[in-house]
Design a protein around this motif. Structure first.
Motif, PDB file in Angstrom:
ATOM      1  N   CYS A   1       0.863  -1.181   0.000  1.00 39.88           N
ATOM      2  CA  CYS A   1       0.000   0.000   0.000  1.00 39.88           C
ATOM      3  C   CYS A   1       0.900   1.231   0.000  1.00 39.88           C
ATOM      4  O   CYS A   1       1.782   1.355   0.849  1.00 39.88           O
ATOM      5  CB  CYS A   1      -0.902   0.004   1.235  1.00 39.88           C
ATOM      6  N   VAL A   2       0.688   2.125  -0.958  1.00 37.70           N
ATOM      7  CA  VAL A   2       1.521   3.312  -1.101  1.00 37.70           C
ATOM      8  C   VAL A   2       0.696   4.554  -0.770  1.00 37.70           C
ATOM      9  O   VAL A   2      -0.255   4.888  -1.483  1.00 37.70           O
ATOM     10  CB  VAL A   2       2.090   3.427  -2.521  1.00 37.70           C
ATOM     11  N   GLN A   3       1.036   5.200   0.339  1.00 35.30           N
ATOM     12  CA  GLN A   3       0.454   6.486   0.701  1.00 35.30           C
ATOM     13  C   GLN A   3       1.361   7.567   0.112  1.00 35.30           C
ATOM     14  O   GLN A   3       2.534   7.660   0.464  1.00 35.30           O
ATOM     15  CB  GLN A   3       0.356   6.621   2.210  1.00 35.30           C
ATOM     16  N   GLY A   4       0.798   8.360  -0.779  1.00 38.42           N
ATOM     17  CA  GLY A   4       1.624   9.382  -1.418  1.00 38.42           C
ATOM     18  C   GLY A   4       0.829  10.622  -1.726  1.00 38.42           C
ATOM     19  O   GLY A   4      -0.261  10.551  -2.299  1.00 38.42           O
ATOM     20  N   GLY A   5       1.350  11.766  -1.343  1.00 40.70           N
ATOM     21  CA  GLY A   5       0.698  13.030  -1.636  1.00 40.70           C
ATOM     22  C   GLY A   5       0.825  13.398  -3.099  1.00 40.70           C
ATOM     23  O   GLY A   5       1.441  12.680  -3.896  1.00 40.70           O
ATOM     24  N   PRO A   6       0.264  14.525  -3.491  1.00 37.10           N
ATOM     25  CA  PRO A   6       0.306  14.951  -4.891  1.00 37.10           C
ATOM     26  C   PRO A   6       1.738  15.105  -5.392  1.00 37.10           C
ATOM     27  O   PRO A   6       2.597  15.651  -4.698  1.00 37.10           O
ATOM     28  CB  PRO A   6      -0.403  16.311  -4.858  1.00 37.10           C
ATOM     29  N   GLY A   7       1.977  14.588  -6.591  1.00 37.30           N
ATOM     30  CA  GLY A   7       3.287  14.760  -7.209  1.00 37.30           C
ATOM     31  C   GLY A   7       4.356  13.800  -6.765  1.00 37.30           C
ATOM     32  O   GLY A   7       5.503  13.893  -7.197  1.00 37.30           O
ATOM     33  N   THR A   8       4.018  12.841  -5.894  1.00 40.59           N
ATOM     34  CA  THR A   8       5.028  11.893  -5.426  1.00 40.59           C
ATOM     35  C   THR A   8       5.204  10.713  -6.379  1.00 40.59           C
ATOM     36  O   THR A   8       6.083   9.884  -6.172  1.00 40.59           O
ATOM     37  CB  THR A   8       4.661  11.343  -4.034  1.00 40.59           C
TER      38      THR A   8
ATOM     39  N   ASP B   1      -5.888   2.146  -7.795  1.00 39.23           N
ATOM     40  CA  ASP B   1      -5.445   3.532  -7.656  1.00 39.23           C
ATOM     41  C   ASP B   1      -6.570   4.408  -7.111  1.00 39.23           C
ATOM     42  O   ASP B   1      -7.747   4.086  -7.275  1.00 39.23           O
ATOM     43  CB  ASP B   1      -4.980   4.070  -9.006  1.00 39.23           C
ATOM     44  N   GLU B   2      -6.178   5.522  -6.492  1.00 36.40           N
ATOM     45  CA  GLU B   2      -7.120   6.426  -5.818  1.00 36.40           C
ATOM     46  C   GLU B   2      -7.983   5.628  -4.836  1.00 36.40           C
ATOM     47  O   GLU B   2      -9.202   5.804  -4.741  1.00 36.40           O
ATOM     48  CB  GLU B   2      -7.972   7.185  -6.831  1.00 36.40           C
ATOM     49  N   ALA B   3      -7.335   4.748  -4.096  1.00 35.67           N
ATOM     50  CA  ALA B   3      -8.044   3.795  -3.244  1.00 35.67           C
ATOM     51  C   ALA B   3      -8.710   4.445  -2.045  1.00 35.67           C
ATOM     52  O   ALA B   3      -9.609   3.850  -1.440  1.00 35.67           O
ATOM     53  CB  ALA B   3      -7.081   2.711  -2.767  1.00 35.67           C
ATOM     54  N   GLN B   4      -8.286   5.643  -1.690  1.00 34.50           N
ATOM     55  CA  GLN B   4      -8.844   6.274  -0.486  1.00 34.50           C
ATOM     56  C   GLN B   4     -10.337   6.553  -0.610  1.00 34.50           C
ATOM     57  O   GLN B   4     -11.019   6.743   0.388  1.00 34.50           O
ATOM     58  CB  GLN B   4      -8.111   7.596  -0.175  1.00 34.50           C
ATOM     59  N   ASP B   5     -10.871   6.566  -1.819  1.00 38.35           N
ATOM     60  CA  ASP B   5     -12.270   6.939  -2.028  1.00 38.35           C
ATOM     61  C   ASP B   5     -13.235   5.755  -2.015  1.00 38.35           C
ATOM     62  O   ASP B   5     -14.440   5.941  -2.204  1.00 38.35           O
ATOM     63  CB  ASP B   5     -12.426   7.684  -3.362  1.00 38.35           C
TER      64      ASP B   5
ATOM     65  N   LEU C   1      -2.841   2.176  -4.067  1.00 30.36           N
ATOM     66  CA  LEU C   1      -2.275   3.511  -4.207  1.00 30.36           C
ATOM     67  C   LEU C   1      -3.294   4.547  -3.774  1.00 30.36           C
ATOM     68  O   LEU C   1      -4.473   4.453  -4.140  1.00 30.36           O
ATOM     69  CB  LEU C   1      -1.886   3.774  -5.664  1.00 30.36           C
ATOM     70  N   GLY C   2      -2.862   5.530  -3.010  1.00 31.17           N
ATOM     71  CA  GLY C   2      -3.815   6.568  -2.620  1.00 31.17           C
ATOM     72  C   GLY C   2      -3.204   7.609  -1.713  1.00 31.17           C
ATOM     73  O   GLY C   2      -2.016   7.556  -1.358  1.00 31.17           O
ATOM     74  N   ASP C   3      -4.042   8.559  -1.357  1.00 31.51           N
ATOM     75  CA  ASP C   3      -3.653   9.647  -0.464  1.00 31.51           C
ATOM     76  C   ASP C   3      -4.848   9.959   0.426  1.00 31.51           C
ATOM     77  O   ASP C   3      -5.890  10.400  -0.066  1.00 31.51           O
ATOM     78  CB  ASP C   3      -3.253  10.883  -1.284  1.00 31.51           C
ATOM     79  N   LEU C   4      -4.719   9.703   1.714  1.00 31.83           N
ATOM     80  CA  LEU C   4      -5.834   9.920   2.633  1.00 31.83           C
ATOM     81  C   LEU C   4      -6.321  11.368   2.592  1.00 31.83           C
ATOM     82  O   LEU C   4      -7.504  11.640   2.831  1.00 31.83           O
ATOM     83  CB  LEU C   4      -5.427   9.542   4.059  1.00 31.83           C
ATOM     84  N   ALA C   5      -5.426  12.298   2.275  1.00 36.70           N
ATOM     85  CA  ALA C   5      -5.807  13.709   2.224  1.00 36.70           C
ATOM     86  C   ALA C   5      -6.679  14.025   1.025  1.00 36.70           C
ATOM     87  O   ALA C   5      -7.300  15.086   0.978  1.00 36.70           O
ATOM     88  CB  ALA C   5      -4.562  14.590   2.198  1.00 36.70           C
ATOM     89  N   GLN C   6      -6.739  13.128   0.051  1.00 32.23           N
ATOM     90  CA  GLN C   6      -7.530  13.376  -1.148  1.00 32.23           C
ATOM     91  C   GLN C   6      -8.832  12.577  -1.164  1.00 32.23           C
ATOM     92  O   GLN C   6      -9.481  12.458  -2.205  1.00 32.23           O
ATOM     93  CB  GLN C   6      -6.702  13.050  -2.397  1.00 32.23           C
ATOM     94  N   GLY C   7      -9.236  12.048  -0.018  1.00 37.50           N
ATOM     95  CA  GLY C   7     -10.496  11.325   0.053  1.00 37.50           C
ATOM     96  C   GLY C   7     -11.675  12.279  -0.034  1.00 37.50           C
ATOM     97  O   GLY C   7     -11.866  13.108   0.853  1.00 37.50           O
TER      98      GLY C   7
ATOM     99  N   ALA D   1       2.180  -4.305   3.523  1.00 35.23           N
ATOM    100  CA  ALA D   1       3.137  -3.292   3.966  1.00 35.23           C
ATOM    101  C   ALA D   1       2.674  -1.928   3.472  1.00 35.23           C
ATOM    102  O   ALA D   1       2.265  -1.786   2.311  1.00 35.23           O
ATOM    103  CB  ALA D   1       4.523  -3.605   3.412  1.00 35.23           C
ATOM    104  N   VAL D   2       2.713  -0.932   4.347  1.00 32.54           N
ATOM    105  CA  VAL D   2       2.324   0.427   3.979  1.00 32.54           C
ATOM    106  C   VAL D   2       3.592   1.265   3.816  1.00 32.54           C
ATOM    107  O   VAL D   2       4.373   1.411   4.751  1.00 32.54           O
ATOM    108  CB  VAL D   2       1.401   1.062   5.040  1.00 32.54           C
ATOM    109  N   GLU D   3       3.799   1.771   2.600  1.00 31.90           N
ATOM    110  CA  GLU D   3       4.950   2.608   2.296  1.00 31.90           C
ATOM    111  C   GLU D   3       4.462   4.031   2.063  1.00 31.90           C
ATOM    112  O   GLU D   3       3.398   4.244   1.469  1.00 31.90           O
ATOM    113  CB  GLU D   3       5.674   2.102   1.045  1.00 31.90           C
ATOM    114  N   GLU D   4       5.247   5.002   2.508  1.00 35.64           N
ATOM    115  CA  GLU D   4       4.852   6.405   2.344  1.00 35.64           C
ATOM    116  C   GLU D   4       5.858   7.133   1.473  1.00 35.64           C
ATOM    117  O   GLU D   4       7.070   7.063   1.695  1.00 35.64           O
ATOM    118  CB  GLU D   4       4.742   7.102   3.699  1.00 35.64           C
ATOM    119  N   LEU D   5       5.344   7.804   0.440  1.00 30.26           N
ATOM    120  CA  LEU D   5       6.163   8.650  -0.416  1.00 30.26           C
ATOM    121  C   LEU D   5       5.890  10.098  -0.019  1.00 30.26           C
ATOM    122  O   LEU D   5       4.755  10.569  -0.104  1.00 30.26           O
ATOM    123  CB  LEU D   5       5.815   8.436  -1.890  1.00 30.26           C
ATOM    124  N   THR D   6       6.912  10.803   0.418  1.00 30.00           N
ATOM    125  CA  THR D   6       6.725  12.186   0.869  1.00 30.00           C
ATOM    126  C   THR D   6       7.503  13.187   0.028  1.00 30.00           C
ATOM    127  O   THR D   6       7.339  14.387   0.206  1.00 30.00           O
ATOM    128  CB  THR D   6       7.151  12.341   2.334  1.00 30.00           C
TER     129      THR D   6
END
Length: 682
Positions: free
Chosen positions: A198-205, A460-464, A485-491, A513-518
């Protein structure tokens, strides 16, 4: 890193040699393609079916060997030290190319020997003496840049070619990032097939690109297995899928299917729409148990014996034995259809035991014959009747008593009332099913018969997704793995997930495994910092993206006193003076007015999903469809309207956050009404 990027000059021998290798590699690739085209399969196939399969495989291979003039055949070079690979030199590209003797001229980026191109550093050179990056203009090799990883006198510098490739204007669909994959991204790309990531990544990551490149890597490393089990990419909408559809073919992968969640569960025509409250209840994981109870309620505990007549003999299975068989099948909690198929065989086996006790010696053929006996078939119909999943869901949503019976202790009376049809439809076909209803039918269908599982699924865009949607996707990879793939802030849905732990549990992959791209590579630092002002108000505790790109002048916020439409059109015209794609993002309700204003000004525009061209680079994007898309320049219309269009403030701020972070080179924000207070400095 060499002091400067070396540009093309006629007397530059190193660059001339690299150009010669490029030309030779292209010739070798052309020869590989011609070899496949010349294959004669007339005498190597037994029948027309085998011939058709082989011909299809040959055609796919020919497509995979296409030499795309606008796509560099190789983008890097590794010179190994004598201690490893015998000091050999490898050119790294999108696909493997070999010469007539079979010696490699370009190595596939996914091969183990290519990995140091992405991960080697001065701290860990991985036995690489020199890493060279190449610069291209319109397909022509025009520059190169060297890093001497074991030279202590050479200072660490940011790659200008790498930065130029990241910032290169985009026209058309999403491109691959194979030349610019960063070490933390490469670790995710090359993670194994057996585990879910699972990849948590903000915009542009780059999370979407990472997910797609992971598919390409897995197909390279596990091609035979995934060829049997299949691979699927799931996106939020068709516009998004159209935007990303060229990435995998550019990497030589042509067989990966794409879908939305709605496509996966398309058992009925969706013609209706739920209220937000109803959709939240229907998407709740508790509905899975409601459906399980409703499906199992069709089983009737037998009270009469079954009498099987064979010749002159009558064999009687008493009701208590039938009840034991039925309860044992219920206790096993296997799928309704599988249990129904097993029931006649269980009854027949009981009859065979009676035969053996009487001195007969029946075999398997006798058991099959008894299972097909009219009395047994009639008993099965009465005890375990066939079930239509859509009819079960229809009854649950139409019959208040039936729903109350199976939702007892799970849903409150108010929640039950929320999901009932206002006017019960007469049939499955006449019902105005919603998207959430289709997911319920998919769940019921799986309760009756097992859903086919694939080898790997990218979501992709799994937070929704709602919990029930996660379950629907999880069924498609129950025996395989997934990339989430997703971003909790974009739900931005009312049922958006609150945590990846919860989401992965519903998906059936709690061990993922949860990986974070910052680190952000796409969105300029000024733009992401402006958008990140919203984070404390909508996703407190979530880390802001730290952009590696500082682009002075990339953010322009303008207050408009009058004629907002005219100011927006003027801003679009101004943005079109730049190279690249332009996105005009606005609240959905504002789109018709802006479309009219653009048409009056003579500015042609596209809708999301339509491919941009050098002649048509402006896309008018409803805010509800902006997620996952990106444009070189974005004109954002009236932020407060985007926030106000959503059912609550948090969702509105998240929708605005998405819209603000679609720009790669520049963002112009225009507003006639006051900006949301959350955009003010803390």
């Amino acid at each position: 890193m060499s002091a400067t990027t070396t540009a093309a000059t006629d007397g530059d021998d190193p660059l001339a040699r690299e150009r010669a290798h490029l030309a030779a590699s292209r010739s070798a690739l052309r020869a590989m393609r011609e070899d496949v085209q010349s294959l004669d399969i007339k005498d190597v196939t037994a029948n027309w079916v085998n011939a058709a399969v082989l011909q299809s495989q040959i055609e796919d291979r020919i497509k995979a060997l296409a030499d795309l003039s606008h796509t560099p055949l190789f983008f890097g070079r590794l010179d190994y030290l004598p201690t490893t690979q015998d000091g050999r030199r490898f050119y790294i590209g999108r696909r493997h190319v070999h010469d007539a003797e079979g010696d490699p001229m370009v190595i596939d980026w996914r091969a183990p020997v290519s990995q140091p191109f992405y991960r080697a550093s001065r701290k860990d050179p991985q036995d690489v003496g020199l890493r060279r990056r190449f610069g291209y203009t319109a397909g022509d090799l025009t520059a190169y840049e060297d890093e001497h990883l074991t030279d202590p006198s050479e200072a660490e510098q940011t790659s200008k070619l790498l930065q130029a490739e990241i910032e290169r204007p985009r026209v058309g669909p999403m491109r691959d990032i194979v030349a610019t994959i960063q070490p933390e991204q490469d670790e995710i790309v090359r993670s194994g097939l057996s585990g879910t990531v699972c990849v948590q990544g903000g915009p542009g990551t780059g999370k979407t690109a990472v997910g797609l490149h992971r598919v390409a890597y897995l197909l390279y490393a596990h091609r035979e297995r995934l060829a049997r089990t299949g691979t699927l990419v799931i996106g939020p909408n068709r516009s998004f899928l159209h935007y990303i559809e060229q990435v995998l073919p550019a990497l030589g992968e042509l067989e990966v299917k794409q879908s939305t969640v709605d496509d996966l569960v398309a058992h009925v025509d969706v013609r209706g729409e739920d209220t937000a409250a109803a959709a939240v209840v229907k998407g709740d994981a508790r509905m899975a148990e409601v459906l399980r109870r409703a499906v199992r309620s069709h089983v009737t505990i037998p009270t009469e014996p079954v009498v099987v007549v064979r010749g002159s003999r009558r064999w009687r299975v008493p009701a208590y034995q039938l009840e034991e068989i039925v309860r044992e099948l219920l206790d096993r909690d296997i799928r309704y259809g599988a249990a129904r198929d097993a029931l006649p065989q269980r009854i027949a086996h009981t009859v065979l035991v009676l035969m053996e006790q009487s001195g007969e010696a029946p075999d398997d053929r006798v058991q099959d014959s008894v299972a097909r006996n009219a009395a047994v078939k009639a008993a099965v119909r009465a005890i375990w009747p066939p079930v239509d999943p859509a009819k079960v869901v229809l009854r649950l949503l139409s019959d208040a008593e039936f729903l109350a019976e199976h939702a007892e202790g799970l849903l409150s009376a108010g929640e039950q009332a929320t999901i009932l049809f206002a006017k019960p439809p007469r049939s499955v076909k006449s019902a105005k099913w919603s998207a959430a209803d289709a997911v319920l039918i998919d769940e019921a269908t799986d309760l009756v018969r097992r859903t086919q599982s694939l080898g790997h699924v990218v979501l992709d865009e799994a937070q929704d997704l709602s919990p029930m949607q996660y379950r629907a996707v999880g069924r498609r990879c129950s025996t395989g793995s997934a990339t989430v793939l997703g971003d909790l802030a974009q739900g931005t849905t009312p049922w958006a997930t609150a945590s990846w732990t919860e989401a992965l549990s519903h998906l059936g992959k709690p061990e993922a495994a949860v990986e974070e791209l910052t680190a952000g590579f796409r969105v300029p630092r000024e733009v992401i910092a402006y958008a990140s002002r919203l984070l404390p108000h909508m996703s407190p505790g979530l880390a802001a993206v730290s952009s590696v790109r500082e682009t002075p002048g990339s953010l322009d916020v303008r207050s408009v006193l009058d004629d907002l439409d005219g100011a927006v059109v003027a801003a679009c015209a101004e943005s079109l003076r730049h190279e690249g794609s332009i996105g005009l993002i606005a609240a959905d309700a504002r789109v018709p007015a802006l479309a009219s204003a653009l048409a009056s000004a003579g500015l042609p525009y596209l809708s999301p999903g339509e491919e941009t061209t050098p002649e048509s680079r402006l896309t008018l994007v409803p805010a509800s469809l902006a997620k996952g898309l990106e444009y070189d320049y974005v004109v954002l219309d009236e932020p407060s309207s985007i926030v106000a269009a959503e059912p609550d403030l948090r969702t509105g701020l998240r929708r605005l956050y998405v819209a603000l972070t679609r720009a790669v080179s520049g963002l112009t924000v225009l507003h006639a009404r006051p900006l949301p207070s959350e955009l003010s400095w803390p």
